[in-house]
Write a protein that holds these residues in place. Structure first.
Motif, PDB file in Angstrom:
ATOM      1  N   HIS A  70       0.799  -1.223   0.000  1.00 39.86           N
ATOM      2  CA  HIS A  70       0.000   0.000   0.000  1.00 39.86           C
ATOM      3  C   HIS A  70       0.833   1.275   0.000  1.00 39.86           C
ATOM      4  CE1 HIS A  70      -3.558  -2.442   0.572  1.00 39.86           C
ATOM      5  NE2 HIS A  70      -2.988  -3.035   1.609  1.00 39.86           N
ATOM      6  N   TYR A  71       2.134   1.147   0.188  1.00 41.85           N
ATOM      7  CA  TYR A  71       3.003   2.330   0.176  1.00 41.85           C
ATOM      8  C   TYR A  71       4.371   1.892  -0.320  1.00 41.85           C
ATOM      9  CZ  TYR A  71       5.696   6.364   1.744  1.00 41.85           C
ATOM     10  OH  TYR A  71       6.514   7.458   1.776  1.00 41.85           O
ATOM     11  N   ASN A  72       4.798   2.443  -1.462  1.00 43.81           N
ATOM     12  CA  ASN A  72       5.984   1.913  -2.123  1.00 43.81           C
ATOM     13  C   ASN A  72       6.941   3.028  -2.507  1.00 43.81           C
ATOM     14  OD1 ASN A  72       7.869   0.492  -3.594  1.00 43.81           O
ATOM     15  ND2 ASN A  72       6.394  -0.616  -4.827  1.00 43.81           N
ATOM     16  N   GLU A  73       7.794   3.411  -1.550  1.00 46.67           N
ATOM     17  CA  GLU A  73       8.813   4.415  -1.846  1.00 46.67           C
ATOM     18  C   GLU A  73       9.764   3.924  -2.924  1.00 46.67           C
ATOM     19  OE1 GLU A  73       9.198   6.418   2.631  1.00 46.67           O
ATOM     20  OE2 GLU A  73      10.879   5.289   1.778  1.00 46.67           O
ATOM     21  N   THR A  74      10.193   2.679  -2.793  1.00 42.45           N
ATOM     22  CA  THR A  74      11.227   2.136  -3.681  1.00 42.45           C
ATOM     23  C   THR A  74      10.760   2.095  -5.124  1.00 42.45           C
ATOM     24  OG1 THR A  74      11.933   0.782  -1.812  1.00 42.45           O
ATOM     25  CG2 THR A  74      12.856   0.252  -3.954  1.00 42.45           C
ATOM     26  N   GLY A  75       9.524   1.671  -5.347  1.00 37.56           N
ATOM     27  CA  GLY A  75       8.998   1.636  -6.706  1.00 37.56           C
ATOM     28  C   GLY A  75       8.922   3.018  -7.319  1.00 37.56           C
ATOM     29  N   GLY A  76       8.497   3.998  -6.535  1.00 39.04           N
ATOM     30  CA  GLY A  76       8.449   5.367  -7.038  1.00 39.04           C
ATOM     31  C   GLY A  76       9.818   5.908  -7.379  1.00 39.04           C
ATOM     32  N   MET A  77      10.805   5.534  -6.594  1.00 37.54           N
ATOM     33  CA  MET A  77      12.178   5.972  -6.855  1.00 37.54           C
ATOM     34  C   MET A  77      12.710   5.364  -8.152  1.00 37.54           C
ATOM     35  SD  MET A  77      13.381   5.491  -2.885  1.00 37.54           S
ATOM     36  CE  MET A  77      15.066   6.063  -2.895  1.00 37.54           C
ATOM     37  N   ARG A  78      12.475   4.070  -8.320  1.00 34.99           N
ATOM     38  CA  ARG A  78      12.900   3.401  -9.558  1.00 34.99           C
ATOM     39  C   ARG A  78      12.258   4.057 -10.773  1.00 34.99           C
ATOM     40  NH1 ARG A  78      15.099  -1.705 -10.107  1.00 34.99           N
ATOM     41  NH2 ARG A  78      14.058  -1.738 -12.115  1.00 34.99           N
ATOM     42  N   ASP A  79      10.952   4.241 -10.714  1.00 34.47           N
ATOM     43  CA  ASP A  79      10.215   4.801 -11.855  1.00 34.47           C
ATOM     44  C   ASP A  79      10.730   6.191 -12.206  1.00 34.47           C
ATOM     45  OD1 ASP A  79       8.716   2.495 -11.875  1.00 34.47           O
ATOM     46  OD2 ASP A  79       6.961   3.386 -10.899  1.00 34.47           O
ATOM     47  N   TYR A  80      11.026   6.998 -11.193  1.00 37.13           N
ATOM     48  CA  TYR A  80      11.513   8.358 -11.454  1.00 37.13           C
ATOM     49  C   TYR A  80      12.873   8.320 -12.149  1.00 37.13           C
ATOM     50  CZ  TYR A  80      12.859  13.219 -10.560  1.00 37.13           C
ATOM     51  OH  TYR A  80      13.266  14.535 -10.707  1.00 37.13           O
ATOM     52  N   LEU A  81      13.767   7.496 -11.664  1.00 31.79           N
ATOM     53  CA  LEU A  81      15.093   7.409 -12.281  1.00 31.79           C
ATOM     54  C   LEU A  81      15.016   6.928 -13.716  1.00 31.79           C
ATOM     55  CD1 LEU A  81      17.186   5.917  -9.333  1.00 31.79           C
ATOM     56  CD2 LEU A  81      17.416   8.211 -10.307  1.00 31.79           C
ATOM     57  N   ILE A  82      14.198   5.926 -13.954  1.00 28.14           N
ATOM     58  CA  ILE A  82      14.057   5.393 -15.318  1.00 28.14           C
ATOM     59  C   ILE A  82      13.478   6.458 -16.241  1.00 28.14           C
ATOM     60  CG2 ILE A  82      12.811   3.703 -16.726  1.00 28.14           C
ATOM     61  CD1 ILE A  82      13.009   1.804 -14.260  1.00 28.14           C
ATOM     62  N   ALA A  83      12.470   7.207 -15.746  1.00 34.04           N
ATOM     63  CA  ALA A  83      11.859   8.269 -16.547  1.00 34.04           C
ATOM     64  C   ALA A  83      12.840   9.391 -16.854  1.00 34.04           C
ATOM     65  CB  ALA A  83      10.641   8.830 -15.819  1.00 34.04           C
ATOM     66  N   HIS A  84      13.894   9.507 -16.049  1.00 31.19           N
ATOM     67  CA  HIS A  84      14.877  10.567 -16.258  1.00 31.19           C
ATOM     68  C   HIS A  84      16.196  10.028 -16.815  1.00 31.19           C
ATOM     69  CE1 HIS A  84      11.956  12.725 -13.817  1.00 31.19           C
ATOM     70  NE2 HIS A  84      12.505  13.840 -14.258  1.00 31.19           N
ATOM     71  N   GLY A  85      16.116   8.883 -17.461  1.00 31.87           N
ATOM     72  CA  GLY A  85      17.224   8.443 -18.291  1.00 31.87           C
ATOM     73  C   GLY A  85      18.186   7.436 -17.707  1.00 31.87           C
ATOM     74  N   VAL A  86      17.969   6.986 -16.477  1.00 30.18           N
ATOM     75  CA  VAL A  86      18.862   5.959 -15.922  1.00 30.18           C
ATOM     76  C   VAL A  86      18.375   4.593 -16.384  1.00 30.18           C
ATOM     77  CG1 VAL A  86      19.795   4.911 -13.824  1.00 30.18           C
ATOM     78  CG2 VAL A  86      19.353   7.379 -13.899  1.00 30.18           C
ATOM     79  N   PRO A  87      19.213   3.780 -16.999  1.00 24.91           N
ATOM     80  CA  PRO A  87      18.773   2.458 -17.472  1.00 24.91           C
ATOM     81  C   PRO A  87      18.242   1.595 -16.332  1.00 24.91           C
ATOM     82  CG  PRO A  87      20.924   3.031 -18.386  1.00 24.91           C
ATOM     83  CD  PRO A  87      20.634   4.047 -17.322  1.00 24.91           C
ATOM     84  N   ALA A  88      17.128   0.933 -16.583  1.00 25.79           N
ATOM     85  CA  ALA A  88      16.490   0.115 -15.539  1.00 25.79           C
ATOM     86  C   ALA A  88      17.431  -0.945 -14.997  1.00 25.79           C
ATOM     87  CB  ALA A  88      15.221  -0.524 -16.098  1.00 25.79           C
ATOM     88  N   HIS A  89      18.282  -1.516 -15.879  1.00 25.53           N
ATOM     89  CA  HIS A  89      19.155  -2.596 -15.435  1.00 25.53           C
ATOM     90  C   HIS A  89      20.303  -2.114 -14.556  1.00 25.53           C
ATOM     91  CE1 HIS A  89      21.047  -1.202 -19.220  1.00 25.53           C
ATOM     92  NE2 HIS A  89      22.179  -1.518 -18.627  1.00 25.53           N
ATOM     93  N   ARG A  90      20.427  -0.778 -14.400  1.00 26.33           N
ATOM     94  CA  ARG A  90      21.458  -0.223 -13.518  1.00 26.33           C
ATOM     95  C   ARG A  90      20.889   0.153 -12.148  1.00 26.33           C
ATOM     96  NH1 ARG A  90      26.790  -0.981 -14.969  1.00 26.33           N
ATOM     97  NH2 ARG A  90      27.040  -0.694 -17.209  1.00 26.33           N
ATOM     98  N   ILE A  91      19.642  -0.186 -11.901  1.00 23.84           N
ATOM     99  CA  ILE A  91      18.985   0.189 -10.641  1.00 23.84           C
ATOM    100  C   ILE A  91      18.601  -1.070  -9.878  1.00 23.84           C
ATOM    101  CG2 ILE A  91      17.091   1.477  -9.589  1.00 23.84           C
ATOM    102  CD1 ILE A  91      16.819   2.952 -12.324  1.00 23.84           C
ATOM    103  N   ALA A  92      18.950  -1.111  -8.607  1.00 21.26           N
ATOM    104  CA  ALA A  92      18.505  -2.184  -7.706  1.00 21.26           C
ATOM    105  C   ALA A  92      17.643  -1.551  -6.618  1.00 21.26           C
ATOM    106  CB  ALA A  92      19.695  -2.903  -7.082  1.00 21.26           C
ATOM    107  N   GLY A  93      16.663  -2.313  -6.140  1.00 22.76           N
ATOM    108  CA  GLY A  93      15.748  -1.770  -5.151  1.00 22.76           C
ATOM    109  C   GLY A  93      15.716  -2.571  -3.865  1.00 22.76           C
ATOM    110  N   ASP A  94      15.824  -1.873  -2.755  1.00 24.50           N
ATOM    111  CA  ASP A  94      15.659  -2.492  -1.435  1.00 24.50           C
ATOM    112  C   ASP A  94      14.303  -2.045  -0.891  1.00 24.50           C
ATOM    113  OD1 ASP A  94      15.726  -3.505   1.092  1.00 24.50           O
ATOM    114  OD2 ASP A  94      17.499  -2.396   1.755  1.00 24.50           O
ATOM    115  N   TYR A  95      13.397  -2.996  -0.743  1.00 23.87           N
ATOM    116  CA  TYR A  95      12.035  -2.685  -0.318  1.00 23.87           C
ATOM    117  C   TYR A  95      11.854  -2.793   1.195  1.00 23.87           C
ATOM    118  CZ  TYR A  95      10.889  -2.831  -5.257  1.00 23.87           C
ATOM    119  OH  TYR A  95      10.845  -2.559  -6.606  1.00 23.87           O
ATOM    120  N   ALA A  96      12.926  -3.032   1.929  1.00 26.27           N
ATOM    121  CA  ALA A  96      12.837  -3.132   3.394  1.00 26.27           C
ATOM    122  C   ALA A  96      13.795  -2.161   4.082  1.00 26.27           C
ATOM    123  CB  ALA A  96      13.113  -4.565   3.849  1.00 26.27           C
ATOM    124  N   GLY A  97      14.043  -1.035   3.427  1.00 22.42           N
ATOM    125  CA  GLY A  97      14.847   0.016   4.042  1.00 22.42           C
ATOM    126  C   GLY A  97      13.945   0.923   4.855  1.00 22.42           C
TER     127      GLY A  97
END
Length: 223
Positions: free
Chosen positions: A100-127
């Motif tokens: 119901h609340y996903n900081e990590t997903g929003g961070m990934r989406d923002y970076l990808i939308a601003h030109g960072v390749p998706a395969h260069r991003i890792a996400g920690d969902y328990a930070g």
């Protein structure tokens, strides 16, 4: 009770109050001094910071539509600058990631939308907090050298935690949101209390939510 004994009791209470005030001030001032002493020479600009394999972006508020808040956007923009400048090879975004609340997903989406390749991003969902993010970066994702990205008032505590747990960390802080003086002041004051929690976490060696090794950062670095 005689007048003399009442006066003596008053002096005792006054001294006790003074001692309590000094101890209370020390509990706030000493940790704040310590994190500054540990981290001052580790906080750099994008241009000055030594290159490291990973940028560790600490989470902050994400709105209901998935868009990062102004504070978090500023952190993500720095991470993108570090990536574009060749200062990091991969970005680890760490935050609260639940159904119901996903900081990590929003961070990934923002970076990808601003030109960072998706395969260069890792996400920690328990930070779930700063300590958890730093410990998990080390123990779950296998990071050993990072550039921590957050607001500049937050960096001293984050870097102190990283260095205490064996994570070779530098930091790049954001000051662009300082124009919102009320929120900036609140965040700065909040750090005074958070420093006490940090000391407890480090001294008690609190274990955050852990689990098996996550190889997503390894893959981001190798891709």
């Amino acid at each position: 009770m005689t007048a003399g004994s009442g006066s003596a009791l008053g002096r005792f209470v006054g001294r006790l109050a003074a001692v309590g005030t000094v101890l209370g001030a020390a509990l706030i001032v000493v940790p704040a001094w310590y994190v500054r002493k540990v981290s001052d020479d580790r906080m750099k600009s994008v241009d000055e910071v030594p290159a490291q394999p990973v940028a560790l972006v600490l989470g902050a508020e994400v709105y209901a539509d998935g868009q990062p808040s102004r504070y978090l956007r500023a952190r993500l923009d720095i991470a993108r600058e570090l990536f574009d400048a060749g200062k990091v090879e991969a970005i680890l975004v760490s935050g609260d990631g639940t159904r119901h609340y996903n900081e990590t997903g929003g961070m990934r989406d923002y970076l990808i939308a601003h030109g960072v390749p998706a395969h260069r991003i890792a996400g920690d969902y328990a930070g779930f907090d700063t300590y958890d993010s730093c410990v998990r970066a080390r123990k779950i994702f296998g990071a050993t050298r990072v550039i921590v990205v957050s607001q500049s008032y937050h960096l001293p505590r984050a870097l102190t935690i990283c260095l205490a747990i064996g994570l070779d960390a530098w930091g790049v802080g954001d000051d662009t949101v300082r124009s919102n003086q009320e929120m900036w002041s609140y965040g700065t004051l909040r750090e005074l209390g958070a420093n006490l929690k940090m000391m407890w976490d480090l001294l008690s060696r609190r274990r955050p939510v852990l689990g098996p090794h996550d190889d997503s950062l390894d893959r981001a670095l190798q891709s």
